[in-house]
Design a protein around this motif. Structure first.
Motif, PDB file in Angstrom:
ATOM      1  N   MET A   1       0.848  -1.183   0.000  1.00 19.25           N
ATOM      2  CA  MET A   1       0.000   0.000   0.000  1.00 19.25           C
ATOM      3  C   MET A   1       0.889   1.239   0.000  1.00 19.25           C
ATOM      4  O   MET A   1       2.012   1.211   0.491  1.00 19.25           O
ATOM      5  N   VAL A   2       0.379   2.332  -0.556  1.00 20.85           N
ATOM      6  CA  VAL A   2       1.166   3.546  -0.732  1.00 20.85           C
ATOM      7  C   VAL A   2       1.751   4.049   0.586  1.00 20.85           C
ATOM      8  O   VAL A   2       2.882   4.551   0.615  1.00 20.85           O
ATOM      9  N   GLU A   3       1.014   3.888   1.691  1.00 25.08           N
ATOM     10  CA  GLU A   3       1.527   4.349   2.988  1.00 25.08           C
ATOM     11  C   GLU A   3       2.817   3.610   3.349  1.00 25.08           C
ATOM     12  O   GLU A   3       3.767   4.209   3.849  1.00 25.08           O
ATOM     13  N   ASP A   4       2.849   2.302   3.104  1.00 28.67           N
ATOM     14  CA  ASP A   4       4.048   1.506   3.394  1.00 28.67           C
ATOM     15  C   ASP A   4       5.178   1.864   2.434  1.00 28.67           C
ATOM     16  O   ASP A   4       6.340   1.978   2.835  1.00 28.67           O
ATOM     17  N   PHE A   5       4.836   2.031   1.163  1.00 29.21           N
ATOM     18  CA  PHE A   5       5.821   2.408   0.149  1.00 29.21           C
ATOM     19  C   PHE A   5       6.497   3.722   0.544  1.00 29.21           C
ATOM     20  O   PHE A   5       7.719   3.846   0.473  1.00 29.21           O
ATOM     21  N   ASN A   6       5.708   4.698   0.980  1.00 31.97           N
ATOM     22  CA  ASN A   6       6.254   6.003   1.331  1.00 31.97           C
ATOM     23  C   ASN A   6       7.151   5.967   2.566  1.00 31.97           C
ATOM     24  O   ASN A   6       8.039   6.812   2.705  1.00 31.97           O
ATOM     25  N   LYS A   7       6.947   4.988   3.444  1.00 31.09           N
ATOM     26  CA  LYS A   7       7.793   4.860   4.647  1.00 31.09           C
ATOM     27  C   LYS A   7       9.192   4.376   4.300  1.00 31.09           C
ATOM     28  O   LYS A   7      10.122   4.553   5.074  1.00 31.09           O
ATOM     29  N   GLY A   8       9.335   3.713   3.155  1.00 35.58           N
ATOM     30  CA  GLY A   8      10.635   3.239   2.710  1.00 35.58           C
ATOM     31  C   GLY A   8      10.476   2.227   1.600  1.00 35.58           C
ATOM     32  O   GLY A   8       9.612   1.367   1.657  1.00 35.58           O
ATOM     33  N   HIS A   9      11.289   2.378   0.552  1.00 35.55           N
ATOM     34  CA  HIS A   9      11.218   1.451  -0.579  1.00 35.55           C
ATOM     35  C   HIS A   9      12.579   1.316  -1.238  1.00 35.55           C
ATOM     36  O   HIS A   9      13.521   2.050  -0.924  1.00 35.55           O
ATOM     37  N   VAL A  10      12.672   0.375  -2.135  1.00 38.89           N
ATOM     38  CA  VAL A  10      13.886   0.132  -2.897  1.00 38.89           C
ATOM     39  C   VAL A  10      14.250   1.415  -3.637  1.00 38.89           C
ATOM     40  O   VAL A  10      13.402   2.015  -4.300  1.00 38.89           O
ATOM     41  N   ASP A  11      15.498   1.846  -3.511  1.00 44.48           N
ATOM     42  CA  ASP A  11      15.930   3.087  -4.148  1.00 44.48           C
ATOM     43  C   ASP A  11      16.567   2.788  -5.493  1.00 44.48           C
ATOM     44  O   ASP A  11      17.776   2.611  -5.613  1.00 44.48           O
ATOM     45  N   VAL A  12      15.721   2.678  -6.508  1.00 43.40           N
ATOM     46  CA  VAL A  12      16.162   2.520  -7.895  1.00 43.40           C
ATOM     47  C   VAL A  12      15.318   3.458  -8.748  1.00 43.40           C
ATOM     48  O   VAL A  12      14.194   3.811  -8.385  1.00 43.40           O
ATOM     49  N   GLU A  13      15.864   3.857  -9.875  1.00 52.19           N
ATOM     50  CA  GLU A  13      15.156   4.791 -10.745  1.00 52.19           C
ATOM     51  C   GLU A  13      13.871   4.199 -11.310  1.00 52.19           C
ATOM     52  O   GLU A  13      12.880   4.895 -11.510  1.00 52.19           O
ATOM     53  N   SER A  14      13.866   2.894 -11.532  1.00 55.94           N
ATOM     54  CA  SER A  14      12.746   2.246 -12.234  1.00 55.94           C
ATOM     55  C   SER A  14      11.709   1.642 -11.291  1.00 55.94           C
ATOM     56  O   SER A  14      11.066   0.662 -11.621  1.00 55.94           O
ATOM     57  N   VAL A  15      11.513   2.231 -10.105  1.00 56.60           N
ATOM     58  CA  VAL A  15      10.548   1.711  -9.136  1.00 56.60           C
ATOM     59  C   VAL A  15       9.176   2.344  -9.362  1.00 56.60           C
ATOM     60  O   VAL A  15       9.083   3.521  -9.710  1.00 56.60           O
ATOM     61  N   PHE A  16       8.134   1.537  -9.235  1.00 56.55           N
ATOM     62  CA  PHE A  16       6.779   2.077  -9.223  1.00 56.55           C
ATOM     63  C   PHE A  16       5.937   1.270  -8.254  1.00 56.55           C
ATOM     64  O   PHE A  16       6.271   0.138  -7.922  1.00 56.55           O
ATOM     65  N   ASN A  17       4.873   1.907  -7.769  1.00 55.82           N
ATOM     66  CA  ASN A  17       4.055   1.325  -6.703  1.00 55.82           C
ATOM     67  C   ASN A  17       2.613   1.167  -7.162  1.00 55.82           C
ATOM     68  O   ASN A  17       1.972   2.133  -7.546  1.00 55.82           O
TER      69      ASN A  17
ATOM     70  N   GLY B   1       8.005  -6.905  -5.600  1.00 55.10           N
ATOM     71  CA  GLY B   1       8.356  -6.966  -4.192  1.00 55.10           C
ATOM     72  C   GLY B   1       7.285  -6.359  -3.314  1.00 55.10           C
ATOM     73  O   GLY B   1       6.453  -5.572  -3.760  1.00 55.10           O
ATOM     74  N   CYS B   2       7.319  -6.760  -2.046  1.00 56.09           N
ATOM     75  CA  CYS B   2       6.425  -6.194  -1.032  1.00 56.09           C
ATOM     76  C   CYS B   2       7.255  -6.035   0.234  1.00 56.09           C
ATOM     77  O   CYS B   2       8.447  -5.803   0.162  1.00 56.09           O
ATOM     78  N   GLY B   3       6.654  -6.194   1.377  1.00 53.78           N
ATOM     79  CA  GLY B   3       7.397  -6.053   2.623  1.00 53.78           C
ATOM     80  C   GLY B   3       8.250  -7.264   2.952  1.00 53.78           C
ATOM     81  O   GLY B   3       9.412  -7.143   3.317  1.00 53.78           O
TER      82      GLY B   3
END
Length: 127
Positions: free
Chosen positions: A34-50, A84-86
């Motif tokens: 969910m976007v709330e979890d994504f915003n707390k931290g995610h994989v730092d790559v240019e090609s990431v989308f949620n 990916g997820c958590g």
């Protein structure tokens, strides 16, 4: 003769380092939290989308009925995707759905964001 496709039951997983190498070779990273979890931290790559695999409704958490349509709005069935997820549970479900929808190059990231973070790979937090 049964003409229906059988559901994908086997798929290829990648660990965090394999996922990083695949992303460097052109794969995109699909975070299905969910976007709330994504915003707390995610994989730092240019090609990431949620795109969330589950959404909250008044009845509780349910599978996102628009998931496949939303993925198709930002990529094609020929694109390489690391899902990916958590922890790897939701991404396994999403990977199977994508393969059943004829996406060709999809891999689940075993262990999810947690394994990426624990491997010391780059993470990003949204403001």
């Amino acid at each position: 003769m049964d003409s229906e496709k059988s559901p994908a039951t086997e798929f290829i997983s990648a660990d965090a380092h394999e996922a990083k190498d695949l992303i460097a070779s052109g794969y995109r990273y699909l975070d299905v939290r969910m976007v709330e979890d994504f915003n707390k931290g995610h994989v730092d790559v240019e090609s990431v989308f949620n795109i969330a695999y589950f959404i909250m409704t008044p009845e509780g958490r349910v599978k996102n009925p628009q998931f496949l349509e939303q993925v198709l709005s930002v990529c094609s069935k020929e694109d390489g995707l690391i899902v990916g997820c958590g922890t790897g549970d939701r991404s396994r479900l999403a990977t199977v759905d994508l393969l059943n929808a004829d996406f060709k190059h999809v891999r689940n990231m075993g262990g999810g964001y947690r394994s990426w973070h624990e491997a010391g790979l780059g993470v990003k937090k949204e403001a």
